[in-house]
Structure formats: C-alpha cells, structure tokens
Design a protein around this motif. Sequence first.
Motif, short mmCIF file in Angstrom:
data_model
loop_
_atom_site.label_atom_id
_atom_site.label_comp_id
_atom_site.label_asym_id
_atom_site.label_seq_id
_atom_site.Cartn_x
_atom_site.Cartn_y
_atom_site.Cartn_z
N ILE A 1 0.84 -1.20 0.00
CA ILE A 1 0.00 0.00 0.00
C ILE A 1 0.88 1.25 0.00
CG2 ILE A 1 -1.56 1.36 1.46
CD1 ILE A 1 -2.89 -1.34 2.16
N VAL A 2 1.89 1.25 0.87
CA VAL A 2 2.79 2.41 0.90
C VAL A 2 3.51 2.54 -0.44
CG1 VAL A 2 4.83 3.39 2.01
CG2 VAL A 2 3.05 2.34 3.39
N SER A 3 3.91 1.40 -1.00
CA SER A 3 4.58 1.43 -2.30
C SER A 3 3.68 2.03 -3.37
CB SER A 3 4.97 -0.01 -2.68
OG SER A 3 5.19 -0.11 -4.06
N ILE A 4 2.40 1.66 -3.35
CA ILE A 4 1.47 2.20 -4.33
C ILE A 4 1.31 3.70 -4.14
CG2 ILE A 4 -0.95 2.23 -5.03
CD1 ILE A 4 -1.01 -0.78 -4.34
N LEU A 5 1.15 4.12 -2.88
CA LEU A 5 0.99 5.56 -2.62
C LEU A 5 2.21 6.33 -3.12
CD1 LEU A 5 -0.64 5.45 0.93
CD2 LEU A 5 -1.73 6.19 -1.19
N LEU A 6 3.41 5.74 -2.92
CA LEU A 6 4.62 6.42 -3.38
C LEU A 6 4.69 6.41 -4.90
CD1 LEU A 6 7.22 5.00 -0.83
CD2 LEU A 6 6.12 7.22 -0.80
N GLY A 7 4.30 5.29 -5.51
CA GLY A 7 4.32 5.21 -6.96
C GLY A 7 3.40 6.24 -7.59
N LEU A 8 2.21 6.39 -7.01
CA LEU A 8 1.27 7.40 -7.50
C LEU A 8 1.87 8.79 -7.36
CD1 LEU A 8 -1.96 6.19 -5.75
CD2 LEU A 8 -1.36 5.92 -8.15
N ALA A 9 2.43 9.04 -6.16
CA ALA A 9 3.02 10.35 -5.92
C ALA A 9 4.14 10.59 -6.93
CB ALA A 9 3.54 10.43 -4.49
N GLY A 10 4.88 9.53 -7.27
CA GLY A 10 5.94 9.66 -8.26
C GLY A 10 5.40 10.11 -9.60
N MET A 11 4.36 9.41 -10.07
CA MET A 11 3.77 9.77 -11.37
C MET A 11 3.23 11.20 -11.33
SD MET A 11 1.87 6.44 -12.92
CE MET A 11 0.71 6.06 -11.64
N MET A 12 2.48 11.51 -10.27
CA MET A 12 1.82 12.81 -10.21
C MET A 12 2.85 13.93 -10.10
SD MET A 12 -1.72 12.12 -8.18
CE MET A 12 -1.20 11.43 -6.65
N ASN A 13 3.88 13.71 -9.27
CA ASN A 13 4.90 14.74 -9.11
C ASN A 13 5.64 15.01 -10.39
OD1 ASN A 13 5.91 16.16 -6.65
ND2 ASN A 13 5.22 14.23 -5.79
N TYR A 14 5.98 13.93 -11.09
CA TYR A 14 6.77 14.10 -12.30
C TYR A 14 5.93 14.77 -13.39
CZ TYR A 14 10.30 13.30 -15.78
OH TYR A 14 11.27 13.50 -16.72
N LEU A 15 4.69 14.31 -13.53
CA LEU A 15 3.93 14.68 -14.72
C LEU A 15 3.12 15.95 -14.57
CD1 LEU A 15 2.69 11.13 -15.71
CD2 LEU A 15 4.49 12.48 -16.79
N ILE A 16 2.54 16.19 -13.38
CA ILE A 16 1.56 17.28 -13.31
C ILE A 16 2.16 18.63 -13.66
CG2 ILE A 16 0.11 18.54 -11.67
CD1 ILE A 16 -0.95 15.89 -10.75
N PRO A 17 3.30 19.05 -13.06
CA PRO A 17 3.84 20.35 -13.47
C PRO A 17 4.18 20.40 -14.95
CG PRO A 17 4.85 19.64 -11.43
CD PRO A 17 4.08 18.47 -11.96
N LEU A 18 4.67 19.28 -15.51
CA LEU A 18 4.99 19.28 -16.95
C LEU A 18 3.73 19.47 -17.78
CD1 LEU A 18 7.61 16.39 -17.32
CD2 LEU A 18 7.98 18.82 -16.93
#
Lengths: 685, 338
Positions: free
Chosen positions: A217-234
């Motif tokens: 679960i923590v891994s998934i939350l981090l993975g999501l945060a990874g995608m969102m952090n990388y992509l959203i500002p771009l």
Amino acid sequence: MKSFWRGLVTFLIGAVVGYALGVILEGTVTGSMKFNAPVASALAFLFGFTALAYLGGKHSTIFRGLFWQVIGTFAGALLVTLIRALSGKDVFGPFFFTEPAWVLGGLVGALAFLFGSGIMDDWIKWMRGIDTPEHHEERYSGFEKYINVSLDHKVIGVQYTVLALILLCVGGLFAMIFRTELAESGLQFLKENVNVFGQNGPQLYNTLMSLHGMVMIVSILLGLAGMMNYLIPLMLGAQDMAFPRLNAFSFWIAVPAGVLLLSSLFLGGFDTGWTGYPPLSTRAPLGIQMFFLGVFVAGWSSILGSLNILVTVVRLRAKGMTAMKMPIFIWSSVAASIISLTATQMIGLAFQLVIFQRLLGMGFFDPAQSGNPVLFQHLFWFYSHPVVYVFVLPGLGVISELLPVFARKPLFGYRWVAMSSLGIALVGFLVWAHHMFAAGMNEYLRVPFMYSTLLVAVPTGVKFFSWVATIWQGKLVTPTAMLFVLGAIVVFLLGGLTGPPNATVSTDLHLHDTYYIVGHFHDTIFGGFVFPFFAALYYWFPKATGRRMNETLGKIHFWLMTPSFLVLTVGMMYIGMLGMRRRIVDYDPALGLDATHLVLTICGYLIAISIAVFLYNFIHSIKHGEKAEGNVWNSRSPEWQVPSPMPTHNYDQPFEVVGEPYDYGLEGSKYVQFTKSASDAAGKH
Amino acid sequence: MRRHFIAAGILVVVITILTYAVINFSGLATQMNPVAASAQAGSIDALWHFEIIVISFLFALITGPIVYSLVVFRRRAGDTTDAAHIEGNSTLEITWTVIPLIFVMFLAYWGAYSLGETRRVAANPLIIQVQAQQFDWSFIYPEYNIISNELHLPVDRQVVLKMESKDVIHSFWVPEFRVKQDVVPGRITEYRITPSLIGSYKVRCSELCGTHHAYMERPVVVSSQADYDAWIKEQVALAVEMQKSPEGVGQRLVAENGCLGCHTIDGSPKAAPTWLGLYGEHVTLADGTVVTADDAYISRAILQPAADVVQGYQVLMQPYPFTDAQVASIIAYIKTLK
C-alpha cells in the motif's frame, strides 16, 4: 554510486556486530546462547543503520537522515527508560527496551530524521529571518542527486518512483515467501519449531502476510506520488509544484515511515493482517506498534503531497488551460488527491487510538471498558475503502491519457471521463461499511451500503465504455506501454466485474474473508495501478532519461506477467469459493486445494521472474538504452514538444493552450503553442 | 461501418457464451461451491447465477470490441495517418450512464430481497450457544447441559446460534451453509441457519484471530432427527458420568473454558505446550531453568500463566480464577493423559 555501496557494506558490518552483541547480551542474561533471539535481531537492525549512517552520513541526505533516526530512536527510548527506572517500573522488555520506550523512540526517530537530514533547513532559516534563494542550484549530479534533498519536482518524482519500486520488491519478496509456504497443505518450512526474529513459523507467516499488505500500500501511494509529481507540473506548464519544499518534505518523510514499518518485522512482528483489528491488535507483539507508527507517519506524506497537487493544479495552469482542457491524467489525480487529503486522517486516528489503548490503557475498543471493537472497523474503512480509489484513479488516468496516443483518435467523451473520476471519488466515501457485512453491525444498515456500493459501477462503467469507444476504429499500435494499457483494461475489468457479488450482501456472506476477495482485490489493484504504472514507466522513461527501455525485454515482461497474473487471481477466486479462507498459514487437505495452490505458486514465481526482467531492463536502459530525445510517441502533450531529458526548469518558453488535448486526426490542430516558437526552444537546447 | 458493428456484436455474443461455458465447466455458474447444505443457500445461489450471467455478458461487451478493433482496425504497415476524428457522443454517454444505473438499482433490490430470504425466521428454532476463543469452538446445548467440540444439528429444522467470543474477533463460517457471521467480544451475535442436507462439514474461523487461526476448525454434523436424538442422549449420559470423578469434572472444566484451543492432548504442537505426558515431566522454562511439572507447577501455570513461561512459547493465556478444588480436578484430568 560509490557512497551507495559503501553504505551497504557498512550496514552489513554494523548489522553483524549488533547481532553478535545481542547474542552475547542475551546469553549473559539467560545463561544460554541463542542465535535467533529477538534482542539480537533488534540490535542488529539498530547497529546496521547506525553504522550505515556513520560512514555514509557525511555526504548524503538519506544516510544522514537514517543516522539521526537511529540516534533519535535511542534518545527517545532512553528517556522513557529513565523515567520508568525513576518511577520503579520495568526497565527492560523482551526487545531490550520496553514497549512505551520503543514507541516514543520510534516517533522521536522519525522527527530526528526530518531535522537531521536537512529537509527543513530552509524553513528553520526563514523562522530565524534568513532568506534562502528561490531556486537551489543543483549541487549534485547523476546518482547523487537522487539520494540528496532536491526541490526539483522531476527529481522528487523519480525518488518517489524508485522508492516505490524498492518497496514493491520488498513486498513481493514477502509474498513469494508465503506463496511458497502455501504450495502444499501442511507446514513446509514455516514450522512451529522455526524461530526467526523471535517468531515461530505461523507467527512469521502472519507478520509477512500483514507486512505484504501494508508495504504494498505504501509502495502504491509512493508510486502514484511519483507519477503525479513528475507529470503534473509538466502537463500544466509549470516550473515546479506550488510548494517545492513541502514537496521534498512529503517525499522524505516517507523514508523514516518505511523504516518504521519494516522494523516491525524485527520487533516481534504482528499477526493482525494489514487491517489491525482490535482486540487482536491490542494483544499482538510489539511489532504492531511500529506498524501503526509507520502508517501514521506515511499518512503525513500522503496528506501533504495531495494538498500540494491540488494547489498546483488550481494555481499553476498555463495560459488558456481551462478546467475542460486539462490533460485527463490531471483530472484523475485531482480526484485521488481530494480523497487522500480528506480521508487519510481517519486511519491515522484509528491506529493512534489503538496505540493509546495499548500504552495508556484507554479502552476505546475494549468491551470490558465499554469500548466497541466494531467502532474501529468503521474508522478504519472510512479511509481504507476510499483509498483503493486513490490507488486506481491515477492509473485509470494513465489509461485514458495513453489510449488516444496509440489509437491516434481523440479520447471519447472527455468531459464524461473527467467527471466520472470525481463521481467515483464522491461515491467512494459512502460505501465503507460493505467491508463489514458480516461484522455484526446493524443488520438493516447493510442494505443502504449495498445500494451505494453498486452505484460505483455507474461512473466506472462510463470509463470502460469511453475507452472502448476510443479504441473502436482506432489505428492501434502496440508497443510495450500500450500492451500494459490494454492489459490494465482487461485486468481491471475482471476486478470490476467480480465486485458486485461482494456488494450484494447475501452472496458476500459466503465470499467475505475468503480467497475470492483476495483475487478480486488483486485484480482491481493490478488493473488500476500496477499495469498502468508499468505502462507509465515504459511511456515516460524516455522523457526522464533521454533513452528508451528495450522493447523486446518489455514484451517478455508483459507476456510473462499477464497470463500468470490472470491464472493466479482467477485461481484465487476459485479456491476461495471452495472454502479457502484469507490469511491462513495452512489449509485443510480435505478441501482438495493442493493442486490449485501449486499452480498459483508457480504463477507467483513467473510474475517474480517477469519483474526481474523489468528491473534489469529499467536499470540497464538508464545508461545503455537506445537514445530517444524527441517526441517518440508522436504525442500532443506539452512535455513531448521539448527535447528529452527534460531541462532542469522545464519549459524555457511558456506555452499557451490553443486547442483540445486529444484532437488526434484533426488536420492542423494543436494543443499547445509556445509563446516563442517551440522549434526555437528545441534548437537552442 | 454497420458491417463492423454486426461483426463485433456477433463476437460479443460468442465471447459471452464462451465465458459462461467456461465458468459452468468449473462448476461455479449455477451455484456457488461447495455443495449447498442449507435452505438459505437457495436464494444466495440464485442471485449468484444471475450475477455470473451478467458478468459473462459485460466481460464480452468490453473485450469483444477491443479484440475486434485490435485485429480489424490495427495500423497497417506504412500507414502514418491518424484515425477518424470522433470526439464523443452525448446520447451514447447518457445511455451507458442511465441503463447501468437502472440495472444496479435492480441488482441491489434483488440483493436486499435475497438477504431477507436468508434471515427469514421459522417457528420454534433450536437454540445453541457458541463459544469462540483462540483457537477453538465449543458448542453448548443449554436444554441438556451438554458442552461439545462438535456441532450436531438435526436436518430441516432452523437453528439459531447465539455466539460469544472470549477474546478476539472470530467468524463462524461453514462453506456449505453459505452464510458467515463474525463473533465479536462483548456482545452476542446471532447466526440463523436451516441445514438441509445430511452430512459432515466443518466450521472454519474466517476472521484472522492469531497465530493458529488456520487450525480453528471443528466438525459440524447434520443428521436425521433420530440420529441427532441418539447423539444428545449419549452426550447427556457422558455428562452425568463425568460429574462422578474428579478427572471427569476436570475434563468438563477444560471443555467449558476452551483450554484445548491452545493445548493439545495428543502430543502435537499448537500455541501452547501439549498436556500429553506432561505430568511429572521436566519442563525447560524461558530463562533456562528446568522444573518438574508437579501439582504446584501446574497450579501456578493455570492461575498465573505469565509466571513460568515454557521455552519457545509466548504468553497468550489470561489468568483463570479457578478455585483450588477446580484446579485439583483439572490436574487430575491432566494426570490421565499419558
């Protein structure tokens, strides 16, 4: 890279020294040598990190933080121990320190990590009236950049993603251990006389099974945060997130949380499953406290991260990017962030109440003190059901984002797909008690929760139908990223369709707490997160590195993993109906499930092999992949209009939104226009 | 385009039939597995069968057009153009919002109806008390003063189990009965069932309750009224016989208090030391000292479980407030286990 290996070696040396010391200490107290004693394993753990941090710590944030976490843990634990000694209570417990000492130590350790690692330096300076530069010049390059504090959302996105992959491997390893144990009825190697970290076989099974759940679960939350952090500002055309320092803080706090979570394995473990229901969790070994603390601290990361995403989307959109012209991934991220911002508190509080019940004797869930065990389940599921929509929504966003690119067609019904995400998030808040149909809550209350649960099918159906309509007549190509998108649709469909029998109360009374649920759940999470996550990694890998991952290895990964996974989950549902309960170390041979379980275990190994192929591909391609610096997928999205890897401060020229995001097939249309010409920007780089 | 719709439609029908056939082949379509042994299972299995049909159809409805598109519309070699520019269709979107909405409301209505069926109350049910605790079930027949580790039920008569837990949450599940209900400490939960098929089944605890949760299983025997009456008679006689000797009294206390949830009497390992051949033996404690299992030791182990912990075990046991006479009878019972 060098400091990484140095850290690893010192960690191992420290662990061995700590272990030896623990054995000797235990030996002098009890008069007999025991090589599997809990004190030894606890000390090995502590010493390992201390050593790691001492040698590695001079240079990088991560080791410095871990060093201070160990010091903080000791300081907090010693303080409690001192107070206990002065008030005449027991000074030492079965894990060297007593339980209250470990709990305060754990909390102080997490805080010490944050202060010691330098993540809060800027804030502290501001409080003292010292200004700091708005943009930190990158002090590190290459690998070093990722194990030190960086305020760049792209670096943080990669940090999140890599930590998620590490935890994915740890959680997967746990799963392989107990999947192997289940290959046959009877106990294979987790026997009664086994003693690892002070736990016998069945107890260790329970610990690993419970940790598998929460680590993933923590891994998934981090993975999501990874995608969102990388992509959203771009995608928004922003230079960074709205609060870059808070962003770094949200990532780094997940590191001590992960350490706390995993430390429960060494401190007696716990046998409650990831749900931690009292009264079982009030009687579990010390490990449960570390588990609760780890989740509590990880929750901060989730709350602060989602706050940051919401503010970024509201405030930092490019000129002309109105709500209905945002990339669809942003809509699903917004829906997911609303949930994690508002629901995460509930699981933190629920776990905190159990911590207090254990430490201070407050009987919130103890019937003997007029407490109510079922209350915990309500608090727990009020977060833990909506959170599964946090897991899947960004993944569904990735599916909607990539389908138009590979079908060369607009996303069918953009507005409906966008609104369906918000619909799922809203209805998701009203369904939590469907986890409790057999729990002994009010009988009639089960009916409204059945209605609300089935309602979730409506917005989810809109997504499926819109995807099918997007694919229909599309000129499809299937590189690995698209294969994972298609795999995600099929697997998530299977997860979705096996849901209604759990929603209708009477059928659920048979299926509840069996392997049917385990199969259903893994289908939803693999379809909603794991497959889209892999799709995103294959798709955006060139953006982050300027190189592609190997297509052949990617296809091996997909074709090895997908059939095995489908057999695994369908097999789980099948044996669940026949009488295979969840969370059992052993099963009755009379049920006749041995053959199926063996097949499931083999499938588990095939998935593990496919992940190994992926990891090799991922790591190898960073340095040696085929160069891919342009718009490799011929996408309309703004991040692909500039060269890869992405420049440090994103776009040299700001862009303006001049069209719809997914107008593939419309002659001469554009989504974004750079204020100066884009080719100029590309040429200059 | 009409040609494509018809072809894809045929594909959907074919996949629906195939999916249903595969599920039916595994025996899971018309009923949930395993064999149904209660009256309540009827309405549950009927709802399940309907859901399987719907699942087969929806699975085909989504995968059919995707597979068709992948084959028929795939990008041909050398083609670099985009596909048709179709942005959406509000009528379609409304259709596939409203029809599923009506359908799920119907399904929820059927679900509520089916739930009502499983809770239907029959006149004059048999009432049995169930005690759950780590890691065992015991069943008390209050009319006859019987306590047993086997649940015997007469066929075709509704039974109401009044269930209590002594420690943590457990869950009563007999797969053949279809229904399960948690047993929650601090309250009595009710489980209503009408066994309909003579046979031997097992109750399996389905809420994680600790280390030996997997083994919290006990036989459930559904028999004809005559066989049931005979079993009751035999148990009553046994209970009377037991009251005559101290070891019998001890055995009853052991059953009433669920000691065999953790201790075994056949030498096999469980969550606590076995009692087989325990009396008079040497026992190694956690701190390395060796003691003899005499009256004083066993008595202390019952009244203060945390005082002398046997090596290799964790203290799960709570202190039991027995009188001296009761402790003596339990020890008398343990002495018989050789």
